[in-house]
Motif scaffolding. Structure first.
Motif, PDB file in Angstrom:
ATOM      1  N   UNK A 177       0.813  -1.225   0.000  1.00 52.09           N
ATOM      2  CA  UNK A 177       0.000   0.000   0.000  1.00 52.09           C
ATOM      3  C   UNK A 177       0.842   1.270   0.000  1.00 52.09           C
ATOM      4  N   UNK A 178       2.145   1.139   0.255  1.00 48.39           N
ATOM      5  CA  UNK A 178       2.985   2.326   0.349  1.00 48.39           C
ATOM      6  C   UNK A 178       2.952   2.977   1.708  1.00 48.39           C
ATOM      7  N   UNK A 179       2.523   2.236   2.723  1.00 48.49           N
ATOM      8  CA  UNK A 179       2.437   2.763   4.087  1.00 48.49           C
ATOM      9  C   UNK A 179       3.780   3.282   4.572  1.00 48.49           C
ATOM     10  N   UNK A 180       4.860   2.605   4.180  1.00 51.75           N
ATOM     11  CA  UNK A 180       6.199   2.979   4.659  1.00 51.75           C
ATOM     12  C   UNK A 180       6.779   4.195   3.939  1.00 51.75           C
ATOM     13  N   UNK A 181       6.313   4.453   2.733  1.00 49.97           N
ATOM     14  CA  UNK A 181       6.910   5.529   1.925  1.00 49.97           C
ATOM     15  C   UNK A 181       5.826   6.439   1.357  1.00 49.97           C
ATOM     16  N   UNK A 182       5.060   7.106   2.220  1.00 51.84           N
ATOM     17  CA  UNK A 182       3.944   7.929   1.726  1.00 51.84           C
ATOM     18  C   UNK A 182       4.378   9.137   0.914  1.00 51.84           C
ATOM     19  N   UNK A 183       5.617   9.578   1.080  1.00 52.60           N
ATOM     20  CA  UNK A 183       6.085  10.757   0.359  1.00 52.60           C
ATOM     21  C   UNK A 183       6.807  10.379  -0.926  1.00 52.60           C
ATOM     22  N   UNK A 184       7.797   9.516  -0.831  1.00 54.29           N
ATOM     23  CA  UNK A 184       8.589   9.154  -2.014  1.00 54.29           C
ATOM     24  C   UNK A 184       7.868   8.170  -2.927  1.00 54.29           C
TER      25      UNK A 184
END
Length: 604
Positions: free
Chosen positions: A184-191
Protein backbone atom coordinates in the motif's frame (compact mmCIF):
# COMPACT_ATOMS: atom_id res chain seq x y z
CA UNK A 1 1.37 12.07 6.70
CA UNK A 2 2.58 15.40 8.00
CA UNK A 3 5.44 16.20 10.30
CA UNK A 4 4.54 17.31 13.81
CA UNK A 5 6.34 19.41 16.40
CA UNK A 6 8.95 17.57 18.37
CA UNK A 7 8.42 16.04 21.81
CA UNK A 8 11.05 14.65 24.20
CA UNK A 9 11.66 10.93 24.08
CA UNK A 10 10.74 9.17 27.28
CA UNK A 11 13.42 6.99 28.82
CA UNK A 12 11.02 4.22 29.73
CA UNK A 13 10.47 3.37 26.07
CA UNK A 14 14.02 2.11 25.82
CA UNK A 15 13.67 0.21 29.08
CA UNK A 16 10.55 -1.40 27.66
CA UNK A 17 12.54 -2.59 24.66
CA UNK A 18 15.04 -4.40 26.86
CA UNK A 19 12.35 -5.89 29.06
CA UNK A 20 10.47 -7.10 26.00
CA UNK A 21 13.51 -8.80 24.57
CA UNK A 22 14.29 -10.59 27.83
CA UNK A 23 10.72 -11.75 28.43
CA UNK A 24 10.10 -12.72 24.82
CA UNK A 25 13.18 -14.78 24.41
CA UNK A 26 13.26 -16.51 27.79
CA UNK A 27 11.25 -19.55 26.79
CA UNK A 28 12.19 -23.02 27.97
CA UNK A 29 10.60 -24.61 24.94
CA UNK A 30 13.10 -23.01 22.58
CA UNK A 31 16.28 -24.96 22.11
CA UNK A 32 19.73 -23.36 21.87
CA UNK A 33 20.73 -22.08 18.47
CA UNK A 34 21.89 -24.72 16.05
CA UNK A 35 24.31 -24.03 13.23
CA UNK A 36 21.64 -22.94 10.75
CA UNK A 37 20.04 -20.49 13.16
CA UNK A 38 23.47 -19.18 13.98
CA UNK A 39 23.80 -18.27 10.32
CA UNK A 40 20.44 -16.53 10.50
CA UNK A 41 21.69 -14.35 13.32
CA UNK A 42 24.94 -13.68 11.50
CA UNK A 43 23.03 -12.47 8.47
CA UNK A 44 20.88 -10.16 10.60
CA UNK A 45 24.01 -8.71 12.19
CA UNK A 46 25.68 -8.28 8.79
CA UNK A 47 22.66 -6.44 7.39
CA UNK A 48 22.59 -4.25 10.45
CA UNK A 49 26.29 -3.50 10.10
CA UNK A 50 25.66 -2.40 6.51
CA UNK A 51 22.71 -0.35 7.75
CA UNK A 52 24.88 1.53 10.24
CA UNK A 53 27.64 2.15 7.69
CA UNK A 54 25.11 3.60 5.25
CA UNK A 55 23.67 5.87 7.93
CA UNK A 56 27.13 7.24 8.67
CA UNK A 57 27.78 7.70 4.96
CA UNK A 58 24.58 9.68 4.64
CA UNK A 59 25.57 11.87 7.62
CA UNK A 60 28.89 12.63 5.92
CA UNK A 61 27.19 13.53 2.65
CA UNK A 62 24.76 15.86 4.38
CA UNK A 63 27.64 17.45 6.32
CA UNK A 64 29.39 18.06 2.99
CA UNK A 65 26.23 19.65 1.49
CA UNK A 66 25.75 16.98 -1.16
CA UNK A 67 22.98 17.57 -3.70
CA UNK A 68 19.42 16.40 -3.09
CA UNK A 69 19.42 13.70 -5.76
CA UNK A 70 22.46 11.94 -4.27
CA UNK A 71 21.02 12.15 -0.75
CA UNK A 72 17.75 10.64 -1.89
CA UNK A 73 19.60 7.87 -3.74
CA UNK A 74 21.63 6.98 -0.65
CA UNK A 75 18.54 7.17 1.57
CA UNK A 76 16.63 4.81 -0.74
CA UNK A 77 19.55 2.38 -0.52
CA UNK A 78 19.47 2.67 3.28
CA UNK A 79 15.76 1.80 3.37
CA UNK A 80 16.34 -1.24 1.15
CA UNK A 81 19.05 -2.49 3.49
CA UNK A 82 16.64 -2.22 6.42
CA UNK A 83 14.04 -4.16 4.45
CA UNK A 84 16.40 -7.15 4.27
CA UNK A 85 16.27 -7.51 8.06
CA UNK A 86 12.83 -6.04 8.68
CA UNK A 87 11.35 -9.49 9.30
CA UNK A 88 13.64 -9.97 12.32
CA UNK A 89 13.48 -6.47 13.81
CA UNK A 90 9.69 -6.25 13.59
CA UNK A 91 9.25 -9.63 15.26
CA UNK A 92 11.91 -9.67 17.96
CA UNK A 93 12.24 -5.91 18.63
CA UNK A 94 8.83 -4.41 17.78
CA UNK A 95 9.32 -1.34 19.98
CA UNK A 96 12.59 -0.53 18.26
CA UNK A 97 10.97 -1.19 14.87
CA UNK A 98 8.31 1.42 15.66
CA UNK A 99 11.03 4.07 16.01
CA UNK A 100 13.04 2.84 13.03
CA UNK A 101 10.29 2.69 10.42
CA UNK A 102 7.03 3.74 12.07
CA UNK A 103 4.67 6.46 10.80
CA UNK A 104 5.90 10.04 10.96
CA UNK A 105 3.47 10.75 13.76
CA UNK A 106 3.99 11.04 17.52
CA UNK A 107 3.64 7.84 19.51
CA UNK A 108 0.93 8.45 22.08
CA UNK A 109 1.07 7.11 25.61
CA UNK A 110 -2.67 7.11 26.34
CA UNK A 111 -2.46 6.46 30.07
CA UNK A 112 0.09 9.22 30.54
CA UNK A 113 -1.60 11.66 28.11
CA UNK A 114 1.78 12.29 26.51
CA UNK A 115 3.30 12.23 23.05
CA UNK A 116 6.69 10.87 22.05
CA UNK A 117 8.37 12.54 19.10
CA UNK A 118 8.34 10.60 15.83
CA UNK A 119 11.67 9.50 14.45
CA UNK A 120 13.14 7.06 11.99
CA UNK A 121 13.03 6.44 8.27
CA UNK A 122 9.57 7.85 7.57
CA UNK A 123 10.35 11.13 9.34
CA UNK A 124 13.62 11.35 7.42
CA UNK A 125 11.77 10.68 4.18
CA UNK A 126 9.65 13.76 4.76
CA UNK A 127 12.80 15.84 5.25
CA UNK A 128 14.59 14.47 2.20
CA UNK A 129 11.70 14.59 -0.28
CA UNK A 130 12.42 17.45 -0.89
CA UNK A 131 15.58 18.32 1.02
CA UNK A 132 16.27 21.84 2.31
CA UNK A 133 19.66 22.66 3.76
CA UNK A 134 18.02 24.63 6.54
CA UNK A 135 17.01 21.22 7.96
CA UNK A 136 20.58 19.92 7.84
CA UNK A 137 21.14 19.78 11.61
CA UNK A 138 17.78 18.16 12.25
CA UNK A 139 18.37 15.47 9.62
CA UNK A 140 21.77 14.68 11.12
CA UNK A 141 20.20 14.52 14.60
CA UNK A 142 17.61 12.01 13.40
CA UNK A 143 20.24 9.95 11.61
CA UNK A 144 22.27 9.77 14.81
CA UNK A 145 19.17 8.52 16.64
CA UNK A 146 18.90 5.88 13.93
CA UNK A 147 22.47 4.79 14.70
CA UNK A 148 21.35 4.30 18.31
CA UNK A 149 18.58 2.01 17.08
CA UNK A 150 21.09 0.10 14.97
CA UNK A 151 23.19 -0.36 18.09
CA UNK A 152 20.10 -1.74 19.87
CA UNK A 153 19.64 -4.28 17.10
CA UNK A 154 23.27 -5.33 17.34
CA UNK A 155 23.27 -5.59 21.13
CA UNK A 156 20.11 -7.68 21.28
CA UNK A 157 20.83 -10.07 18.45
CA UNK A 158 24.29 -10.72 19.87
CA UNK A 159 22.73 -12.22 23.02
CA UNK A 160 19.18 -13.42 22.40
CA UNK A 161 18.27 -16.99 21.57
CA UNK A 162 16.06 -17.51 18.56
CA UNK A 163 14.45 -20.79 17.58
CA UNK A 164 13.30 -22.23 14.30
CA UNK A 165 9.62 -21.86 15.12
CA UNK A 166 10.15 -18.19 15.95
CA UNK A 167 12.13 -17.54 12.79
CA UNK A 168 9.47 -19.19 10.65
CA UNK A 169 6.73 -17.24 12.42
CA UNK A 170 8.64 -14.01 11.88
CA UNK A 171 9.22 -14.69 8.19
CA UNK A 172 5.56 -15.60 7.64
CA UNK A 173 4.53 -12.42 9.44
CA UNK A 174 6.82 -10.44 7.14
CA UNK A 175 5.16 -11.75 4.00
CA UNK A 176 1.78 -10.72 5.38
CA UNK A 177 3.25 -7.33 6.27
CA UNK A 178 4.43 -6.85 2.70
CA UNK A 179 1.05 -7.87 1.29
CA UNK A 180 -0.77 -5.26 3.37
CA UNK A 181 1.41 -2.38 4.57
CA UNK A 182 4.18 -2.87 2.02
CA UNK A 183 2.00 -3.06 -1.07
CA UNK A 184 0.00 0.00 0.00
CA UNK A 185 2.99 2.33 0.35
CA UNK A 186 2.44 2.76 4.09
CA UNK A 187 6.20 2.98 4.66
CA UNK A 188 6.91 5.53 1.93
CA UNK A 189 3.94 7.93 1.73
CA UNK A 190 6.09 10.76 0.36
CA UNK A 191 8.59 9.15 -2.01
CA UNK A 192 6.28 6.35 -3.13
CA UNK A 193 9.23 3.98 -3.69
CA UNK A 194 7.62 0.98 -2.01
CA UNK A 195 7.42 -1.19 -5.12
CA UNK A 196 11.19 -0.90 -5.44
CA UNK A 197 11.63 -1.96 -1.80
CA UNK A 198 9.44 -5.07 -1.75
CA UNK A 199 11.98 -7.23 -3.63
CA UNK A 200 14.51 -6.61 -0.84
CA UNK A 201 11.99 -7.74 1.79
CA UNK A 202 11.24 -10.85 -0.26
CA UNK A 203 14.95 -11.57 -0.70
CA UNK A 204 15.34 -11.41 3.08
CA UNK A 205 12.51 -13.90 3.46
CA UNK A 206 13.95 -16.23 0.82
CA UNK A 207 17.44 -16.19 2.27
CA UNK A 208 16.19 -16.90 5.78
CA UNK A 209 14.05 -19.83 4.68
CA UNK A 210 17.03 -21.28 2.85
CA UNK A 211 19.09 -21.00 6.03
CA UNK A 212 16.57 -22.82 8.25
CA UNK A 213 15.55 -25.47 5.71
CA UNK A 214 16.60 -29.11 5.73
CA UNK A 215 16.39 -31.87 3.15
CA UNK A 216 12.73 -32.28 4.15
CA UNK A 217 11.68 -29.24 2.12
CA UNK A 218 14.55 -28.16 -0.13
CA UNK A 219 13.29 -30.06 -3.16
CA UNK A 220 9.62 -29.55 -2.29
CA UNK A 221 8.02 -26.52 -0.61
CA UNK A 222 11.19 -24.45 -0.38
CA UNK A 223 11.92 -24.92 -4.07
CA UNK A 224 8.40 -23.75 -4.91
CA UNK A 225 8.62 -20.78 -2.54
CA UNK A 226 11.92 -19.66 -4.05
CA UNK A 227 10.43 -19.91 -7.55
CA UNK A 228 7.35 -17.90 -6.53
CA UNK A 229 9.44 -15.22 -4.84
CA UNK A 230 11.70 -14.95 -7.88
CA UNK A 231 8.68 -14.63 -10.16
CA UNK A 232 7.14 -11.96 -7.92
CA UNK A 233 10.39 -10.00 -7.89
CA UNK A 234 10.55 -10.09 -11.69
CA UNK A 235 7.00 -8.73 -11.94
CA UNK A 236 7.83 -5.97 -9.45
CA UNK A 237 10.94 -4.96 -11.38
CA UNK A 238 8.94 -4.58 -14.61
CA UNK A 239 6.70 -1.85 -13.21
CA UNK A 240 7.57 0.33 -10.22
CA UNK A 241 4.94 2.98 -10.96
CA UNK A 242 2.53 2.94 -8.02
CA UNK A 243 -0.23 4.53 -10.13
CA UNK A 244 -0.28 1.84 -12.83
CA UNK A 245 0.76 -1.31 -10.94
CA UNK A 246 -1.69 -4.23 -11.10
CA UNK A 247 -2.31 -4.78 -7.38
CA UNK A 248 -5.60 -6.62 -7.86
CA UNK A 249 -3.88 -9.53 -9.62
CA UNK A 250 -0.47 -9.37 -7.96
CA UNK A 251 -1.88 -10.16 -4.51
CA UNK A 252 -3.75 -13.40 -5.43
CA UNK A 253 -1.25 -14.47 -8.11
CA UNK A 254 1.88 -14.01 -6.01
CA UNK A 255 1.49 -13.08 -2.34
CA UNK A 256 -1.29 -15.60 -1.73
CA UNK A 257 0.75 -18.36 -3.34
CA UNK A 258 3.80 -17.56 -1.22
CA UNK A 259 1.86 -17.52 2.07
CA UNK A 260 0.10 -20.77 1.13
CA UNK A 261 3.40 -22.45 0.34
CA UNK A 262 4.81 -21.31 3.66
CA UNK A 263 2.34 -23.61 5.43
CA UNK A 264 3.57 -26.49 3.28
CA UNK A 265 7.15 -25.60 4.25
CA UNK A 266 6.16 -25.59 7.91
CA UNK A 267 4.51 -28.99 7.57
CA UNK A 268 7.44 -30.54 5.73
CA UNK A 269 9.95 -29.13 8.21
CA UNK A 270 7.76 -30.24 11.16
CA UNK A 271 7.95 -26.76 12.69
CA UNK A 272 5.79 -26.45 15.84
CA UNK A 273 3.39 -23.60 16.53
CA UNK A 274 4.54 -20.57 18.45
CA UNK A 275 2.12 -20.71 21.35
CA UNK A 276 0.61 -17.25 21.38
CA UNK A 277 -2.87 -16.04 20.42
CA UNK A 278 -2.80 -13.98 17.25
CA UNK A 279 -5.48 -12.24 15.21
CA UNK A 280 -4.44 -14.06 12.06
CA UNK A 281 -4.81 -17.78 12.65
CA UNK A 282 -1.60 -19.80 12.41
CA UNK A 283 -3.21 -22.14 9.86
CA UNK A 284 -4.48 -19.36 7.57
CA UNK A 285 -2.98 -19.91 4.14
CA UNK A 286 -3.77 -16.33 3.07
CA UNK A 287 -5.42 -13.18 4.39
CA UNK A 288 -8.53 -14.30 2.51
CA UNK A 289 -8.84 -17.89 3.68
CA UNK A 290 -12.17 -18.73 5.26
CA UNK A 291 -11.93 -18.23 9.04
CA UNK A 292 -8.48 -16.65 8.66
CA UNK A 293 -9.07 -14.36 11.63
CA UNK A 294 -9.40 -15.25 15.29
CA UNK A 295 -11.96 -13.08 17.15
CA UNK A 296 -10.48 -14.18 20.48
CA UNK A 297 -7.44 -11.98 19.85
CA UNK A 298 -9.77 -9.02 20.48
CA UNK A 299 -11.50 -10.22 23.67
CA UNK A 300 -10.66 -9.05 27.22
CA UNK A 301 -9.60 -12.55 28.35
CA UNK A 302 -9.93 -16.31 27.90
CA UNK A 303 -13.28 -16.53 29.65
CA UNK A 304 -14.69 -14.20 26.97
CA UNK A 305 -13.75 -16.56 24.13
CA UNK A 306 -16.15 -16.67 21.20
CA UNK A 307 -18.53 -19.58 20.63
CA UNK A 308 -21.49 -20.09 18.31
CA UNK A 309 -23.68 -20.77 21.35
CA UNK A 310 -22.79 -17.40 22.85
CA UNK A 311 -23.44 -15.67 19.52
CA UNK A 312 -26.87 -17.31 19.16
CA UNK A 313 -27.91 -16.21 22.64
CA UNK A 314 -26.46 -12.75 21.97
CA UNK A 315 -28.57 -12.49 18.81
CA UNK A 316 -31.69 -13.16 20.84
CA UNK A 317 -30.78 -10.50 23.39
CA UNK A 318 -29.73 -8.04 20.67
CA UNK A 319 -33.31 -8.07 19.40
CA UNK A 320 -34.96 -8.10 22.84
CA UNK A 321 -36.29 -4.82 24.27
CA UNK A 322 -35.62 -6.17 27.75
CA UNK A 323 -32.30 -4.32 27.60
CA UNK A 324 -33.93 -0.88 27.68
CA UNK A 325 -35.46 0.89 30.66
CA UNK A 326 -39.06 0.93 29.41
CA UNK A 327 -38.87 -2.15 27.20
CA UNK A 328 -39.33 0.05 24.14
CA UNK A 329 -35.98 -0.24 22.37
CA UNK A 330 -33.56 -3.01 21.43
CA UNK A 331 -30.05 -2.90 20.01
CA UNK A 332 -31.57 -3.67 16.61
CA UNK A 333 -33.54 -0.41 16.72
CA UNK A 334 -30.40 1.55 15.77
CA UNK A 335 -28.42 -1.27 14.18
CA UNK A 336 -30.48 -2.67 11.32
CA UNK A 337 -29.09 -5.78 9.56
CA UNK A 338 -30.14 -4.64 6.08
CA UNK A 339 -28.17 -1.42 6.58
CA UNK A 340 -25.03 -3.28 7.71
CA UNK A 341 -26.17 -2.68 11.30
CA UNK A 342 -26.51 1.10 11.04
CA UNK A 343 -29.79 3.03 11.05
CA UNK A 344 -29.55 5.09 7.85
CA UNK A 345 -29.79 8.38 9.75
CA UNK A 346 -27.26 11.19 9.87
CA UNK A 347 -27.41 10.99 13.64
CA UNK A 348 -29.24 8.39 15.69
CA UNK A 349 -32.32 9.41 17.62
CA UNK A 350 -32.52 9.46 21.41
CA UNK A 351 -35.30 7.94 23.51
CA UNK A 352 -36.86 11.41 23.51
CA UNK A 353 -36.70 11.50 19.69
CA UNK A 354 -33.97 14.13 19.50
CA UNK A 355 -30.72 13.84 17.56
CA UNK A 356 -27.73 12.28 19.30
CA UNK A 357 -24.24 13.66 18.77
CA UNK A 358 -23.03 11.16 16.17
CA UNK A 359 -23.84 8.74 13.41
CA UNK A 360 -24.50 5.10 14.39
CA UNK A 361 -21.40 3.12 13.37
CA UNK A 362 -21.73 -0.20 11.60
CA UNK A 363 -21.35 -3.27 13.78
CA UNK A 364 -20.09 -5.38 10.87
CA UNK A 365 -16.46 -6.28 11.58
CA UNK A 366 -16.51 -4.15 14.75
CA UNK A 367 -15.02 -7.12 16.57
CA UNK A 368 -11.70 -6.57 14.77
CA UNK A 369 -10.91 -3.25 16.40
CA UNK A 370 -9.13 -2.15 19.55
CA UNK A 371 -11.38 0.72 20.48
CA UNK A 372 -15.14 1.00 20.18
CA UNK A 373 -17.31 4.01 19.31
CA UNK A 374 -16.08 6.75 17.01
CA UNK A 375 -13.99 8.19 19.86
CA UNK A 376 -12.62 4.76 20.90
CA UNK A 377 -13.61 5.37 24.51
CA UNK A 378 -14.09 1.64 25.19
CA UNK A 379 -11.43 -0.96 24.51
CA UNK A 380 -13.66 -3.83 23.47
CA UNK A 381 -17.19 -4.88 22.57
CA UNK A 382 -17.99 -5.96 26.12
CA UNK A 383 -17.40 -2.42 27.34
CA UNK A 384 -19.27 -0.99 24.37
CA UNK A 385 -22.46 -2.94 25.11
CA UNK A 386 -22.55 -1.79 28.75
CA UNK A 387 -22.00 1.83 27.73
CA UNK A 388 -24.90 1.81 25.25
CA UNK A 389 -27.31 -0.01 27.54
CA UNK A 390 -26.71 2.36 30.46
CA UNK A 391 -26.65 5.56 28.38
CA UNK A 392 -29.67 7.69 29.37
CA UNK A 393 -30.24 8.92 25.83
CA UNK A 394 -29.83 5.59 24.07
CA UNK A 395 -31.38 2.77 26.15
CA UNK A 396 -31.36 4.07 29.73
CA UNK A 397 -31.10 0.53 31.01
CA UNK A 398 -29.75 -0.66 34.33
CA UNK A 399 -27.56 -3.72 34.09
CA UNK A 400 -28.47 -4.94 37.57
CA UNK A 401 -32.20 -4.66 36.80
CA UNK A 402 -31.75 -6.37 33.43
CA UNK A 403 -29.81 -9.13 35.13
CA UNK A 404 -32.63 -9.66 37.59
CA UNK A 405 -35.12 -10.00 34.73
CA UNK A 406 -32.91 -12.50 32.93
CA UNK A 407 -32.40 -14.59 36.06
CA UNK A 408 -36.18 -14.76 36.46
CA UNK A 409 -36.70 -15.84 32.86
CA UNK A 410 -36.47 -19.65 32.65
CA UNK A 411 -35.60 -19.58 28.94
CA UNK A 412 -32.70 -17.18 29.34
CA UNK A 413 -31.61 -18.73 32.61
CA UNK A 414 -31.23 -22.21 31.13
CA UNK A 415 -29.28 -20.91 28.13
CA UNK A 416 -26.85 -18.87 30.23
CA UNK A 417 -26.39 -21.79 32.61
CA UNK A 418 -25.63 -24.17 29.75
CA UNK A 419 -22.96 -21.83 28.33
CA UNK A 420 -21.30 -20.53 31.49
CA UNK A 421 -22.06 -23.38 33.93
CA UNK A 422 -23.10 -20.97 36.69
CA UNK A 423 -26.29 -20.86 38.74
CA UNK A 424 -27.00 -17.17 38.15
CA UNK A 425 -26.12 -14.97 35.23
CA UNK A 426 -23.51 -12.27 35.84
CA UNK A 427 -23.15 -8.90 34.16
CA UNK A 428 -19.95 -9.86 32.33
CA UNK A 429 -21.73 -12.85 30.84
CA UNK A 430 -24.54 -10.65 29.53
CA UNK A 431 -21.97 -8.33 27.97
CA UNK A 432 -20.04 -11.27 26.55
CA UNK A 433 -22.93 -12.89 24.69
CA UNK A 434 -23.91 -9.56 23.12
CA UNK A 435 -20.28 -9.00 22.11
CA UNK A 436 -20.08 -12.53 20.73
CA UNK A 437 -23.05 -11.90 18.46
CA UNK A 438 -21.39 -8.78 17.08
CA UNK A 439 -18.19 -10.76 16.54
CA UNK A 440 -20.19 -13.22 14.44
CA UNK A 441 -21.12 -10.48 11.96
CA UNK A 442 -17.78 -10.64 10.13
CA UNK A 443 -18.46 -13.10 7.29
CA UNK A 444 -15.73 -12.24 4.72
CA UNK A 445 -17.87 -13.36 1.77
CA UNK A 446 -17.82 -10.29 -0.47
CA UNK A 447 -17.08 -10.36 -4.18
CA UNK A 448 -13.64 -8.96 -3.36
CA UNK A 449 -12.94 -11.91 -1.03
CA UNK A 450 -14.05 -14.33 -3.73
CA UNK A 451 -11.75 -12.67 -6.23
CA UNK A 452 -8.82 -12.91 -3.85
CA UNK A 453 -9.62 -16.61 -3.37
CA UNK A 454 -9.20 -17.20 -7.08
CA UNK A 455 -12.57 -16.46 -8.68
CA UNK A 456 -11.41 -14.01 -11.35
CA UNK A 457 -14.99 -13.40 -12.52
CA UNK A 458 -16.16 -12.17 -9.09
CA UNK A 459 -15.32 -8.51 -9.77
CA UNK A 460 -16.12 -6.28 -12.74
CA UNK A 461 -13.45 -4.49 -14.76
CA UNK A 462 -14.22 -1.12 -13.19
CA UNK A 463 -14.13 -2.69 -9.71
CA UNK A 464 -10.67 -4.09 -10.48
CA UNK A 465 -9.55 -0.68 -11.74
CA UNK A 466 -11.04 0.80 -8.58
CA UNK A 467 -9.02 -1.48 -6.33
CA UNK A 468 -5.81 -0.60 -8.14
CA UNK A 469 -6.63 3.09 -7.63
CA UNK A 470 -7.61 2.45 -4.00
CA UNK A 471 -4.19 0.97 -3.26
CA UNK A 472 -2.16 3.12 -5.63
CA UNK A 473 -3.01 6.64 -6.75
CA UNK A 474 -5.72 7.33 -4.14
CA UNK A 475 -3.63 5.94 -1.23
CA UNK A 476 -6.76 4.73 0.60
CA UNK A 477 -5.06 1.53 1.78
CA UNK A 478 -2.49 3.37 3.91
CA UNK A 479 -5.29 4.03 6.42
CA UNK A 480 -7.90 1.39 5.54
CA UNK A 481 -5.57 -1.58 5.72
CA UNK A 482 -6.06 -4.69 3.60
CA UNK A 483 -7.79 -7.10 4.30
CA UNK A 484 -9.98 -5.73 7.13
CA UNK A 485 -10.12 -2.30 5.46
CA UNK A 486 -10.19 -0.61 8.86
CA UNK A 487 -7.51 1.05 10.99
CA UNK A 488 -6.34 -2.11 12.77
CA UNK A 489 -2.71 -2.38 11.74
CA UNK A 490 -1.54 -5.60 10.07
CA UNK A 491 0.10 -8.04 10.31
CA UNK A 492 -0.13 -8.28 14.13
CA UNK A 493 -3.46 -6.39 14.40
CA UNK A 494 -2.61 -5.27 17.93
CA UNK A 495 -3.44 -1.59 17.46
CA UNK A 496 -6.28 0.35 15.85
CA UNK A 497 -5.42 3.78 14.53
CA UNK A 498 -7.32 7.04 14.67
CA UNK A 499 -7.03 9.79 12.07
CA UNK A 500 -7.61 13.54 11.89
CA UNK A 501 -9.29 14.30 8.57
CA UNK A 502 -10.62 17.81 9.10
CA UNK A 503 -14.25 16.79 8.60
CA UNK A 504 -16.85 19.44 7.80
CA UNK A 505 -20.37 19.65 9.23
CA UNK A 506 -21.87 18.60 5.89
CA UNK A 507 -20.70 17.47 2.48
CA UNK A 508 -20.63 21.01 1.14
CA UNK A 509 -17.44 21.42 3.21
CA UNK A 510 -18.18 25.00 4.26
CA UNK A 511 -17.99 24.74 8.06
CA UNK A 512 -15.55 22.74 10.20
CA UNK A 513 -17.03 20.16 12.57
CA UNK A 514 -16.02 21.04 16.14
CA UNK A 515 -16.41 17.53 17.62
CA UNK A 516 -13.16 16.77 19.47
CA UNK A 517 -13.56 13.02 19.03
CA UNK A 518 -10.93 11.09 20.95
CA UNK A 519 -9.39 14.38 22.00
CA UNK A 520 -12.21 14.93 24.49
CA UNK A 521 -10.61 12.29 26.74
CA UNK A 522 -7.03 13.50 26.17
CA UNK A 523 -7.27 17.28 26.31
CA UNK A 524 -3.51 17.82 26.60
CA UNK A 525 -2.65 15.65 23.59
CA UNK A 526 -2.68 17.96 20.59
CA UNK A 527 -2.54 15.24 17.96
CA UNK A 528 -5.73 13.58 19.24
CA UNK A 529 -7.95 16.63 18.94
CA UNK A 530 -10.71 16.02 16.35
CA UNK A 531 -9.44 12.47 15.81
CA UNK A 532 -11.72 9.52 15.13
CA UNK A 533 -11.32 5.80 14.70
CA UNK A 534 -10.71 4.55 11.17
CA UNK A 535 -13.77 2.35 10.51
CA UNK A 536 -14.00 -0.60 8.13
CA UNK A 537 -15.03 -0.01 4.53
CA UNK A 538 -16.58 -3.45 4.33
CA UNK A 539 -20.29 -2.98 3.53
CA UNK A 540 -19.69 0.78 3.23
CA UNK A 541 -22.18 0.90 0.35
CA UNK A 542 -24.95 0.02 2.83
CA UNK A 543 -24.10 2.48 5.61
CA UNK A 544 -24.84 5.98 4.28
CA UNK A 545 -24.72 8.74 5.41
CA UNK A 546 -21.01 8.88 6.23
CA UNK A 547 -18.42 10.12 8.71
CA UNK A 548 -18.84 10.40 12.48
CA UNK A 549 -21.43 13.16 12.04
CA UNK A 550 -23.36 11.65 9.14
CA UNK A 551 -22.76 14.88 7.24
CA UNK A 552 -21.73 13.27 3.96
CA UNK A 553 -24.72 11.79 2.15
CA UNK A 554 -22.98 9.82 -0.57
CA UNK A 555 -19.71 8.08 -1.28
CA UNK A 556 -19.17 10.63 -4.04
CA UNK A 557 -19.18 13.42 -1.43
CA UNK A 558 -16.72 11.44 0.67
CA UNK A 559 -14.39 10.86 -2.28
CA UNK A 560 -14.55 14.54 -3.28
CA UNK A 561 -13.49 15.46 0.26
CA UNK A 562 -10.45 13.16 0.09
CA UNK A 563 -9.65 14.19 -3.46
CA UNK A 564 -9.30 17.84 -2.42
CA UNK A 565 -6.95 17.02 0.49
CA UNK A 566 -9.36 16.80 3.43
CA UNK A 567 -10.17 19.72 5.69
CA UNK A 568 -6.98 21.61 4.88
CA UNK A 569 -7.81 21.33 1.20
CA UNK A 570 -11.03 23.24 1.90
CA UNK A 571 -9.23 25.92 3.89
CA UNK A 572 -9.88 24.67 7.43
CA UNK A 573 -7.14 25.26 9.99
CA UNK A 574 -6.30 21.71 11.05
CA UNK A 575 -2.67 21.77 12.18
CA UNK A 576 -2.77 18.16 13.31
CA UNK A 577 -4.44 16.72 10.20
CA UNK A 578 -3.00 13.24 9.58
CA UNK A 579 -4.53 12.94 6.12
CA UNK A 580 -2.24 14.35 3.46
CA UNK A 581 -3.53 17.74 2.28
CA UNK A 582 -2.11 17.19 -1.21
CA UNK A 583 -4.91 16.83 -3.79
CA UNK A 584 -5.14 13.31 -5.20
CA UNK A 585 -5.88 14.52 -8.74
CA UNK A 586 -8.48 11.80 -9.26
CA UNK A 587 -10.72 12.16 -12.31
CA UNK A 588 -14.48 11.68 -12.12
CA UNK A 589 -14.11 8.28 -13.80
CA UNK A 590 -11.44 7.22 -11.32
CA UNK A 591 -13.66 8.23 -8.41
CA UNK A 592 -16.51 6.22 -9.92
CA UNK A 593 -14.21 3.21 -10.23
CA UNK A 594 -13.12 3.46 -6.59
CA UNK A 595 -16.76 3.64 -5.49
CA UNK A 596 -17.50 0.60 -7.67
CA UNK A 597 -14.70 -1.28 -5.91
CA UNK A 598 -16.07 -0.35 -2.48
CA UNK A 599 -19.37 -1.92 -3.54
CA UNK A 600 -17.42 -5.14 -4.11
CA UNK A 601 -16.81 -5.14 -0.33
CA UNK A 602 -20.51 -5.81 0.35
CA UNK A 603 -21.10 -9.15 2.05
CA UNK A 604 -23.47 -11.32 0.07
Amino acid sequence: MKKFSKYPILLFVYCAVALFVLSYCKNDKHQPINEDLGSVKSQILKNNSDFEKQIKELINLISQNADEKLLQEKFDHLRKTYKKMEWAVEYFLPHSARFINGPALPEIEMDEHTEIEPEGLQVLEEMLYPYHQKNKDEVIRLLNKLINKSNTIDTNFQVITISKDQVFDAVRQEVFRISSLGISGFDTPVSGTFLQEIPYSLEGVKQTLQQISTDQSREKALKSIVAEINTAIEVLKKNTDKNTFDYVNFIPDHFNKITSLLLEFKKQEKIPEVEVTTALNKNAATFFTKNAFNPNAFTPGKEFAYSDEKATLGHQLFNDKILSNNNNRSCATCHIPEKAFTDGLAKSMSLENSELARNAPSLNYAGFQHGQFWDMRKDDLEGQSADVISNKEEMHGNLEVILSKINQDKNYQSKFKKIFHSQNTEIWQLQNVLASYIRSLATFNSDFDKYMRGNKSAMTENQKRGFNLFVGKAQCAICHFIPLFNGTVPPTFKKTEQEVLGIAVTGDNKAFDQDLGRGKFHETVATLQHSFKTPTLRNINKTSPYMHNGGYKTLKEVMDFYNKGGGKGFGFKVDNQTLSDSPLQLTDQEIDDIIAFMKALDDR
